[in-house]
Design an enzyme around this catalytic site. Structure first.
Site, PDB file in Angstrom:
ATOM      1  CB  CYS A  98      -0.888   0.030   1.246  1.00 18.91           C
ATOM      2  SG  CYS A  98      -2.088  -1.264   1.237  1.00 18.91           S
ATOM      3  CG  ASP A 100       2.249   5.251   3.728  1.00 18.20           C
ATOM      4  OD1 ASP A 100       1.260   5.986   3.739  1.00 18.20           O
ATOM      5  OD2 ASP A 100       3.304   5.533   3.122  1.00 18.20           O
ATOM      6  CB  CYS A 124       4.811   9.649   1.010  1.00 18.93           C
ATOM      7  SG  CYS A 124       3.387   9.740   2.094  1.00 18.93           S
ATOM      8  CB  CYS A 167      -0.053   9.800   5.849  1.00 16.76           C
ATOM      9  SG  CYS A 167       0.414   9.515   4.147  1.00 16.76           S
TER      10      CYS A 167
END
Lengths: 192, 167
Positions: A98, A100, A124, A167
């Site tokens: 995915c 992360d 990221c 996130c």
């Protein structure tokens, strides 16, 4: 031109800087690649970057908020705690496919207050910043107080763009996972 | 030198990691919630997002006084830009999910429930995470339902959004 060469190199390393809209990071399917990136993102945070363009130089083009850049370039609390310690809770959330993975660890004292917190994140800049913020916020709080930390608080603090709200949700999940791990360890200790 | 991070004990509060062996066992438990092939997923997700785009285009054309709306669907990402904020709905292929991001309800993950032929908020599928927010959107279970409620919240108009009831 040196800057554009760095831009191309960093856009390979950081796909999100190349394309403002969603970039499928599920193309990273090999776990070993994921692990290499994890160790690189950790080593990046502890060394001064000289060879690749930092997001700060691209901020006018990409629009990362200063707070995200700050956490990316100077992340707080990167590292590990001893996961076998009975006072340490470890939350590991996400999946490389995915894009992360976050590992967040908390250390409590005998009163249930969190005295130390460390994180390692593969992902990221927004994911790194979200988990960095999470480790900052949990310090000094009790285990029950940190459950009140919401993804919207983290997202608002970092001014995350819409596509990166996930996130902050993952960071919230990481806190909960760490608390849950700690509690189950303490239950086992009581039962023994 | 960094030690290899062992990821065999991945904990995900939401049932969002699809592992092939587990999927076949779970499929029977959850009424074949997962798609059998990736192309099925792409077909269904594309269809859903394109429908949403059509419905919203119509909705904003019929009501020009709601303001300018920029709705684009490209590379598996549906972007809705309104003066009130930006919605981003994208396909998350490894999980067979649609990921949703809204200025009103934040980030959510929707999984396809074949039994109901609709996309369900993963929180309602994963029993491990039943937390309630207490806000007015905390019981919007389905993808189309959530968007419909939000549009109603902003514009007080539901007419033209009935197609969302099927998504």
């Amino acid at each position: 031109e040196n800057l554009s060469q760095n831009f191309i190199k960093s856009s390979f390393e950081h796909p999100t800087t190349a394309n403002p809209s969603y970039t499928p990071r599920h193309q990273f399917s090999m776990l070993s690649n994921a692990v290499q990136r994890l160790s690189r993102s950790v080593s990046r945070s502890s060394r001064v970057i000289t060879s690749r363009a930092s997001p700060a130089s691209l901020v006018q083009k990409r629009g990362y908020h200063d707070s995200i850049v700050e956490h990316y370039e100077n992340p707080r609390n990167v590292g590990s705690l001893n996961k076998d310690d009975s006072n340490v809770g470890t939350g590991l959330v996400g999946a490389p496919a995915c894009g992360d993975v976050m590992k967040l660890q908390i250390k409590v004292d005998d009163n249930g207050q969190i005295i130390e917190s460390k994180f390692k994140t593969f992902g990221c800049g927004s994911a790194i910043a979200s988990s960095s913020v999470a480790t900052e916020w949990v310090k000094g709080k009790t285990v029950d107080e940190v459950l009140a930390i919401k993804n919207s608080d983290i997202a608002g603090h970092l001014k995350l763009p819409p596509v990166k709200l996930h996130c902050s949700m993952l960071a919230e999940d990481a806190i909960r996972a760490a608390v849950s791990d700690l509690k189950s360890k303490q239950q086992k200790k009581k039962a023994a | 030198m960094h030690r290899i991070l062992r990821l065999h004990s991945i904990y995900t509060p939401r049932l969002s990691t699809v592992l092939h062996g587990r999927r076949n066992r779970l499929a029977s438990l959850f009424n074949s919630r997962f798609f059998n092939t990736e192309s099925e997923y792409h077909y269904k997700a594309d269809e859903t997002l394109e429908n949403m785009q059509d419905i919203l285009d119509f909705y904003f054309e019929e009501n020009p006084d709601f303001g300018s709306a920029d709705i684009t669907y490209a590379s598996g990402v549906l972007t809705i830009q309104l003066p009130q904020g930006t919605w981003v709905l994208n396909k998350q292929t490894p999980n067979r999910q649609i990921w949703w991001s809204s200025p009103l309800t934040g980030p959510r993950r929707y999984e396809f429930a074949e039994k109901r032929n609709k996309w369900v908020w993963s929180r309602f599928i994963d029993k491990q995470d039943p937390k309630q927010d207490g806000n007015k959107f905390s019981n919007t279970v389905y993808l189309g339902e959530t968007l419909k409620q939000e549009m109603f919240e902003l514009f007080l108009e539901k007419k033209g959004l009935n197609g969302l009831d099927d998504l």
